[in-house]
Design a protein around this motif. Structure first.
Motif, PDB file in Angstrom:
ATOM      1  N   PHE A 156       0.858  -1.181   0.000  1.00 59.03           N
ATOM      2  CA  PHE A 156       0.000   0.000   0.000  1.00 59.03           C
ATOM      3  C   PHE A 156       0.896   1.233   0.000  1.00 59.03           C
ATOM      4  O   PHE A 156       1.807   1.329   0.819  1.00 59.03           O
ATOM      5  N   GLN A 157       0.660   2.142  -0.942  1.00 58.14           N
ATOM      6  CA  GLN A 157       1.444   3.374  -0.945  1.00 58.14           C
ATOM      7  C   GLN A 157       0.566   4.569  -1.287  1.00 58.14           C
ATOM      8  O   GLN A 157      -0.507   4.425  -1.866  1.00 58.14           O
ATOM      9  N   ILE A 158       1.061   5.735  -0.918  1.00 52.02           N
ATOM     10  CA  ILE A 158       0.358   6.984  -1.175  1.00 52.02           C
ATOM     11  C   ILE A 158       1.227   7.840  -2.080  1.00 52.02           C
ATOM     12  O   ILE A 158       2.432   7.980  -1.834  1.00 52.02           O
ATOM     13  N   ASP A 159       0.629   8.389  -3.128  1.00 51.66           N
ATOM     14  CA  ASP A 159       1.324   9.268  -4.065  1.00 51.66           C
ATOM     15  C   ASP A 159       0.623  10.619  -4.082  1.00 51.66           C
ATOM     16  O   ASP A 159      -0.601  10.693  -3.958  1.00 51.66           O
ATOM     17  N   VAL A 160       1.402  11.684  -4.272  1.00 53.87           N
ATOM     18  CA  VAL A 160       0.873  13.039  -4.336  1.00 53.87           C
ATOM     19  C   VAL A 160       1.473  13.721  -5.561  1.00 53.87           C
ATOM     20  O   VAL A 160       2.662  13.565  -5.835  1.00 53.87           O
ATOM     21  N   SER A 161       0.650  14.452  -6.299  1.00 56.29           N
ATOM     22  CA  SER A 161       1.166  15.225  -7.428  1.00 56.29           C
ATOM     23  C   SER A 161       0.420  16.548  -7.509  1.00 56.29           C
ATOM     24  O   SER A 161      -0.755  16.631  -7.144  1.00 56.29           O
ATOM     25  N   ALA A 162       1.125  17.579  -7.951  1.00 59.77           N
ATOM     26  CA  ALA A 162       0.509  18.888  -8.112  1.00 59.77           C
ATOM     27  C   ALA A 162       1.254  19.666  -9.175  1.00 59.77           C
ATOM     28  O   ALA A 162       2.457  19.469  -9.372  1.00 59.77           O
ATOM     29  N   ASP A 163       0.522  20.518  -9.867  1.00 63.50           N
ATOM     30  CA  ASP A 163       1.185  21.437 -10.786  1.00 63.50           C
ATOM     31  C   ASP A 163       0.494  22.790 -10.745  1.00 63.50           C
ATOM     32  O   ASP A 163      -0.688  22.899 -10.408  1.00 63.50           O
ATOM     33  N   TYR A 164       1.275  23.796 -11.045  1.00 61.22           N
ATOM     34  CA  TYR A 164       0.805  25.170 -11.029  1.00 61.22           C
ATOM     35  C   TYR A 164       1.185  25.825 -12.344  1.00 61.22           C
ATOM     36  O   TYR A 164       2.364  25.852 -12.718  1.00 61.22           O
TER      37      TYR A 164
END
Length: 158
Positions: free
Chosen positions: A102-110
């Motif tokens: 089980f893993q958690i990923d985060v992504s964001a762009d501006y």
């Protein structure tokens, strides 16, 4: 899909259930929120042919939240991969498996401008390990603690 490989022909039975919804009915900036989830079940006819780093798990699931704003896009993803066969038991060896993960990923762009976007991605935020074993989970082969992977950059359009 069809794939040619150095081995006999076989097939994989399975199904996927997928749900995705943009919560545009929410007021103001909250209308940019979205939710998504999916579950995949596979059953190879010949499980021993689907081994190695791309071993086919019987079960996999993903869920998360997304946000789409005027200049910001972001996702928080929860990924679960069931146990999978890595090496089939052969004449000279024993079966090897990778434990569920089980893993958690985060992504964001501006979006800085029409032609430039700043982005950040964090894979495996909680540093979930990769655990491999032979025959049963008491016979540990590897406990890979790789940590989180951070990627930061700029994307440009010309």
């Amino acid at each position: 899909f069809t794939r040619i490989a150095n081995g006999p022909a076989t097939s994989v039975w399975g199904f996927e259930v997928d749900y995705s919804q943009q919560l545009s009915f929410l007021p103001g900036h909250l209308s940019g929120l979205g939710v998504f989830a999916n579950y995949t079940r596979t059953a190879p006819k010949e499980p021993g042919l689907f081994t190695g780093g791309s071993g086919v798990p019987k079960h996999a699931a993903n869920a998360g939240l997304s946000y789409r704003g005027q200049r910001i896009n972001a996702q928080l993803k929860f990924n679960w991969l069931g146990e999978r066969l890595l090496v089939a038991a052969g004449a000279n060896g024993v079966a090897q498996f990778e434990k569920e993960r089980f893993q958690i990923d985060v992504s964001a762009d501006y979006q800085v401008s029409r032609r430039a976007v700043l982005f950040v991605n964090v894979a495996n935020l909680t540093a979930a390990p990769s655990v491999r074993y032979a025959v049963n989970d008491q016979n540990l082969i590897r406990h890979g603690a790789f940590g989180a992977k951070y990627t930061i950059g700029v994307k440009g359009a010309f």
